[in-house]
Design a protein around this motif. Sequence first.
Motif, PDB file in Angstrom:
ATOM      1  N   PRO A  35       0.807  -1.231   0.000  1.00 12.18           N
ATOM      2  CA  PRO A  35       0.000   0.000   0.000  1.00 12.18           C
ATOM      3  C   PRO A  35       0.834   1.272   0.000  1.00 12.18           C
ATOM      4  CG  PRO A  35      -0.085  -1.098   2.153  1.00 12.18           C
ATOM      5  CD  PRO A  35       0.570  -2.052   1.198  1.00 12.18           C
ATOM      6  N   ALA A  36       2.068   1.198   0.487  1.00  9.87           N
ATOM      7  CA  ALA A  36       2.917   2.396   0.481  1.00  9.87           C
ATOM      8  C   ALA A  36       3.233   2.862  -0.933  1.00  9.87           C
ATOM      9  CB  ALA A  36       4.212   2.117   1.240  1.00  9.87           C
ATOM     10  N   HIS A  37       3.160   1.939  -1.912  1.00 12.26           N
ATOM     11  CA  HIS A  37       3.393   2.316  -3.312  1.00 12.26           C
ATOM     12  C   HIS A  37       2.217   3.112  -3.878  1.00 12.26           C
ATOM     13  CE1 HIS A  37       6.370  -1.219  -4.240  1.00 12.26           C
ATOM     14  NE2 HIS A  37       6.680  -0.553  -3.140  1.00 12.26           N
ATOM     15  N   HIS A  38       1.069   3.039  -3.207  1.00 11.39           N
ATOM     16  CA  HIS A  38      -0.175   3.521  -3.820  1.00 11.39           C
ATOM     17  C   HIS A  38      -0.939   4.406  -2.844  1.00 11.39           C
ATOM     18  CE1 HIS A  38       0.375   0.718  -7.199  1.00 11.39           C
ATOM     19  NE2 HIS A  38       0.860  -0.087  -6.279  1.00 11.39           N
ATOM     20  N   ALA A  39      -0.349   5.550  -2.513  1.00 12.93           N
ATOM     21  CA  ALA A  39      -0.991   6.458  -1.564  1.00 12.93           C
ATOM     22  C   ALA A  39      -2.361   6.911  -2.046  1.00 12.93           C
ATOM     23  CB  ALA A  39      -0.092   7.669  -1.329  1.00 12.93           C
ATOM     24  N   ARG A  40      -2.536   7.028  -3.343  1.00 15.34           N
ATOM     25  CA  ARG A  40      -3.824   7.480  -3.875  1.00 15.34           C
ATOM     26  C   ARG A  40      -4.915   6.433  -3.701  1.00 15.34           C
ATOM     27  NH1 ARG A  40      -2.194  10.519  -9.557  1.00 15.34           N
ATOM     28  NH2 ARG A  40      -0.464  11.737  -8.719  1.00 15.34           N
ATOM     29  N   LEU A  41      -4.514   5.204  -3.441  1.00  8.34           N
ATOM     30  CA  LEU A  41      -5.484   4.123  -3.240  1.00  8.34           C
ATOM     31  C   LEU A  41      -5.649   3.786  -1.759  1.00  8.34           C
ATOM     32  CD1 LEU A  41      -4.352   1.725  -6.118  1.00  8.34           C
ATOM     33  CD2 LEU A  41      -6.358   3.210  -6.106  1.00  8.34           C
ATOM     34  N   HIS A  42      -5.210   4.694  -0.886  1.00 12.70           N
ATOM     35  CA  HIS A  42      -5.221   4.390   0.549  1.00 12.70           C
ATOM     36  C   HIS A  42      -6.606   3.962   1.033  1.00 12.70           C
ATOM     37  CE1 HIS A  42      -4.407   4.633   4.826  1.00 12.70           C
ATOM     38  NE2 HIS A  42      -5.411   5.483   4.947  1.00 12.70           N
ATOM     39  N   ALA A  43      -7.630   4.685   0.611  1.00 11.60           N
ATOM     40  CA  ALA A  43      -8.983   4.350   1.071  1.00 11.60           C
ATOM     41  C   ALA A  43      -9.378   2.942   0.635  1.00 11.60           C
ATOM     42  CB  ALA A  43      -9.987   5.374   0.537  1.00 11.60           C
ATOM     43  N   TRP A  44      -9.089   2.633  -0.637  1.00 16.80           N
ATOM     44  CA  TRP A  44      -9.483   1.306  -1.148  1.00 16.80           C
ATOM     45  C   TRP A  44      -8.680   0.205  -0.474  1.00 16.80           C
ATOM     46  CZ3 TRP A  44      -7.147  -2.830  -3.518  1.00 16.80           C
ATOM     47  CH2 TRP A  44      -8.001  -3.797  -4.057  1.00 16.80           C
ATOM     48  N   THR A  45      -7.371   0.364  -0.350  1.00 17.37           N
ATOM     49  CA  THR A  45      -6.559  -0.699   0.252  1.00 17.37           C
ATOM     50  C   THR A  45      -6.926  -0.901   1.714  1.00 17.37           C
ATOM     51  OG1 THR A  45      -4.765   0.892   0.677  1.00 17.37           O
ATOM     52  CG2 THR A  45      -4.615  -0.416  -1.332  1.00 17.37           C
ATOM     53  N   THR A  46      -7.172   0.185   2.441  1.00 16.59           N
ATOM     54  CA  THR A  46      -7.544   0.079   3.857  1.00 16.59           C
ATOM     55  C   THR A  46      -8.865  -0.659   4.012  1.00 16.59           C
ATOM     56  OG1 THR A  46      -6.396   2.150   4.371  1.00 16.59           O
ATOM     57  CG2 THR A  46      -8.035   1.384   5.954  1.00 16.59           C
ATOM     58  N   THR A  47      -9.837  -0.265   3.201  1.00 11.75           N
ATOM     59  CA  THR A  47     -11.162  -0.879   3.281  1.00 11.75           C
ATOM     60  C   THR A  47     -11.118  -2.355   2.915  1.00 11.75           C
ATOM     61  OG1 THR A  47     -12.135   1.223   2.634  1.00 11.75           O
ATOM     62  CG2 THR A  47     -13.530  -0.719   2.439  1.00 11.75           C
ATOM     63  N   THR A  48     -10.470  -2.657   1.811  1.00  8.26           N
ATOM     64  CA  THR A  48     -10.450  -4.033   1.317  1.00  8.26           C
ATOM     65  C   THR A  48      -9.676  -4.945   2.257  1.00  8.26           C
ATOM     66  OG1 THR A  48     -10.575  -3.187  -0.946  1.00  8.26           O
ATOM     67  CG2 THR A  48      -9.895  -5.478  -0.669  1.00  8.26           C
ATOM     68  N   ALA A  49      -8.533  -4.493   2.731  1.00 12.05           N
ATOM     69  CA  ALA A  49      -7.736  -5.311   3.646  1.00 12.05           C
ATOM     70  C   ALA A  49      -8.495  -5.587   4.940  1.00 12.05           C
ATOM     71  CB  ALA A  49      -6.412  -4.623   3.952  1.00 12.05           C
ATOM     72  N   ALA A  50      -9.220  -4.579   5.442  1.00 12.70           N
ATOM     73  CA  ALA A  50      -9.967  -4.761   6.686  1.00 12.70           C
ATOM     74  C   ALA A  50     -11.107  -5.761   6.528  1.00 12.70           C
ATOM     75  CB  ALA A  50     -10.516  -3.416   7.154  1.00 12.70           C
ATOM     76  N   ALA A  51     -11.641  -5.873   5.304  1.00 13.45           N
ATOM     77  CA  ALA A  51     -12.784  -6.755   5.075  1.00 13.45           C
ATOM     78  C   ALA A  51     -12.388  -8.190   4.732  1.00 13.45           C
ATOM     79  CB  ALA A  51     -13.655  -6.185   3.962  1.00 13.45           C
ATOM     80  N   LEU A  52     -11.098  -8.445   4.482  1.00 15.46           N
ATOM     81  CA  LEU A  52     -10.664  -9.794   4.106  1.00 15.46           C
ATOM     82  C   LEU A  52     -10.830 -10.770   5.270  1.00 15.46           C
ATOM     83  CD1 LEU A  52      -7.329  -9.173   2.137  1.00 15.46           C
ATOM     84  CD2 LEU A  52      -9.551  -9.838   1.186  1.00 15.46           C
ATOM     85  N   LYS A  53     -11.329 -11.941   4.969  1.00 15.84           N
ATOM     86  CA  LYS A  53     -11.378 -12.984   5.984  1.00 15.84           C
ATOM     87  C   LYS A  53      -9.952 -13.441   6.290  1.00 15.84           C
ATOM     88  CE  LYS A  53     -15.971 -14.706   4.730  1.00 15.84           C
ATOM     89  NZ  LYS A  53     -16.758 -15.864   4.234  1.00 15.84           N
ATOM     90  N   PRO A  54      -9.658 -13.763   7.548  1.00 14.48           N
ATOM     91  CA  PRO A  54      -8.288 -14.146   7.914  1.00 14.48           C
ATOM     92  C   PRO A  54      -7.715 -15.270   7.070  1.00 14.48           C
ATOM     93  CG  PRO A  54      -9.608 -13.788   9.887  1.00 14.48           C
ATOM     94  CD  PRO A  54     -10.549 -13.716   8.724  1.00 14.48           C
ATOM     95  N   GLU A  55      -8.538 -16.254   6.735  1.00 12.72           N
ATOM     96  CA  GLU A  55      -8.049 -17.395   5.948  1.00 12.72           C
ATOM     97  C   GLU A  55      -7.601 -16.943   4.567  1.00 12.72           C
ATOM     98  OE1 GLU A  55      -8.482 -20.473   2.862  1.00 12.72           O
ATOM     99  OE2 GLU A  55      -9.867 -18.785   3.213  1.00 12.72           O
ATOM    100  N   LEU A  56      -8.367 -16.053   3.930  1.00  7.43           N
ATOM    101  CA  LEU A  56      -7.991 -15.552   2.610  1.00  7.43           C
ATOM    102  C   LEU A  56      -6.766 -14.653   2.716  1.00  7.43           C
ATOM    103  CD1 LEU A  56      -8.478 -15.236  -0.403  1.00  7.43           C
ATOM    104  CD2 LEU A  56     -10.176 -13.453   0.103  1.00  7.43           C
ATOM    105  N   ALA A  57      -6.699 -13.830   3.744  1.00  2.51           N
ATOM    106  CA  ALA A  57      -5.534 -12.970   3.940  1.00  2.51           C
ATOM    107  C   ALA A  57      -4.257 -13.796   4.097  1.00  2.51           C
ATOM    108  CB  ALA A  57      -5.746 -12.069   5.157  1.00  2.51           C
ATOM    109  N   ASP A  58      -4.343 -14.912   4.817  1.00  2.19           N
ATOM    110  CA  ASP A  58      -3.182 -15.786   4.995  1.00  2.19           C
ATOM    111  C   ASP A  58      -2.733 -16.390   3.665  1.00  2.19           C
ATOM    112  OD1 ASP A  58      -3.034 -15.315   7.679  1.00  2.19           O
ATOM    113  OD2 ASP A  58      -4.055 -17.146   8.281  1.00  2.19           O
ATOM    114  N   ARG A  59      -3.689 -16.837   2.855  1.00  2.00           N
ATOM    115  CA  ARG A  59      -3.336 -17.424   1.562  1.00  2.00           C
ATOM    116  C   ARG A  59      -2.722 -16.383   0.633  1.00  2.00           C
ATOM    117  NH1 ARG A  59      -8.959 -19.251   0.109  1.00  2.00           N
ATOM    118  NH2 ARG A  59      -8.101 -19.862  -1.903  1.00  2.00           N
ATOM    119  N   LEU A  60      -3.234 -15.154   0.681  1.00  2.00           N
ATOM    120  CA  LEU A  60      -2.649 -14.091  -0.134  1.00  2.00           C
ATOM    121  C   LEU A  60      -1.215 -13.810   0.297  1.00  2.00           C
ATOM    122  CD1 LEU A  60      -5.616 -11.557  -0.424  1.00  2.00           C
ATOM    123  CD2 LEU A  60      -4.547 -12.835  -2.275  1.00  2.00           C
ATOM    124  N   HIS A  61      -0.976 -13.836   1.582  1.00  2.00           N
ATOM    125  CA  HIS A  61       0.388 -13.605   2.071  1.00  2.00           C
ATOM    126  C   HIS A  61       1.320 -14.724   1.617  1.00  2.00           C
ATOM    127  CE1 HIS A  61       3.596 -12.152   4.537  1.00  2.00           C
ATOM    128  NE2 HIS A  61       3.618 -13.232   5.284  1.00  2.00           N
TER     129      HIS A  61
END
Length: 362
Positions: A35-61
Amino acid sequence: MSVTIDITGLPHERITFSPSPLAELGAALHALSEPAHHARLHAWTTTTAAALKPELADRLHEADFMWNSTRSDILLPSSPRGTLAEELDDLDRMDDEKYVGSALEISCNSKYTQGAPSPLVDERMRRRTLDLAAARGPRQVAFVERMLADPPGTRAWVRRLLEDCDEAFFADTWCRVRVQLAADARHKTELMRRKGLAEAVADASPAMTLVEDAAGSRIVVDKLLQGRASAVGSAVTFLPTAFGWPHLFALYAPGWQPVIQYPVPDREPGGVASVEAVTRRLEAVAHPMRMRLCRSLARGSSTTSELADAYNITAPEVSRHLAVMKKAGLVTTQRRGRYVLHQLDVAVVARLGSDFLESVLR
């Protein structure tokens, strides 16, 4: 330094501007990962990351080395399709050697752009790939070992991951940005037809130029790296992206058709709201009860009766508040049988400000 793509003698019919859902998903995943690469997308990245289910977030990582520092070539299709499923089907038809070599190129195969053999068939390259993965921790080593031992199974795992991302957040996002991307692609195509390729290339990015001289014709992408590719007898594909800025990607590896992904001028998914629309939205959320309703509606869809019960007010009162929020474009409504479900459009709210959104999601 630059990436140079030789297009000498290539007819303009073989130069395509087209949006790609897979490429845009790759760009969105990169924005979530960095997200640091995309300051203009801060709202979208913050919102989307907060809504991810933990299991999906782990697989993405687990798989984020394919898109975090740059972008794996498998995420930049040279023949864009209308749907993500079609592009994933095309990806399934790629042979294992090419797929694995590309998937591991970023952090595990520094010789990839020089035409190094796939780690599936070259033992020295296999050892080098595992050594480079080891420097990035046990999670990446485990993933690389699994990919080398079972390419079909790992590829199926990656496809399921991308499909789950589509279901979780990308399908709605794609609906918002695809019209913008398609319009930009049409504009570039028309510009190329009327004024020539040089105008279209320059319009796509000031960091790209068309050079034509005695040596031939070539597209030059100004980047802090050196690379060369030839599209002679092949084609070049330009992919517009709403998530890509400030990045300008050029796929130039041996054995791949050249692809360039460029950011479109309007870089904020959802576009720019008018002052009148912003005023309506701010007035809508300024009411204490509507702020409280936002909290419930941000976490999931609810009926009018459920909201009335939750806040101990009447259903007509809820309906009046919802009407104000709908008029401001903050709430979406969906009918399911005899029930009408309301939900906050978090992406719209996010554009009002991250502090408000964080208080709603807290």
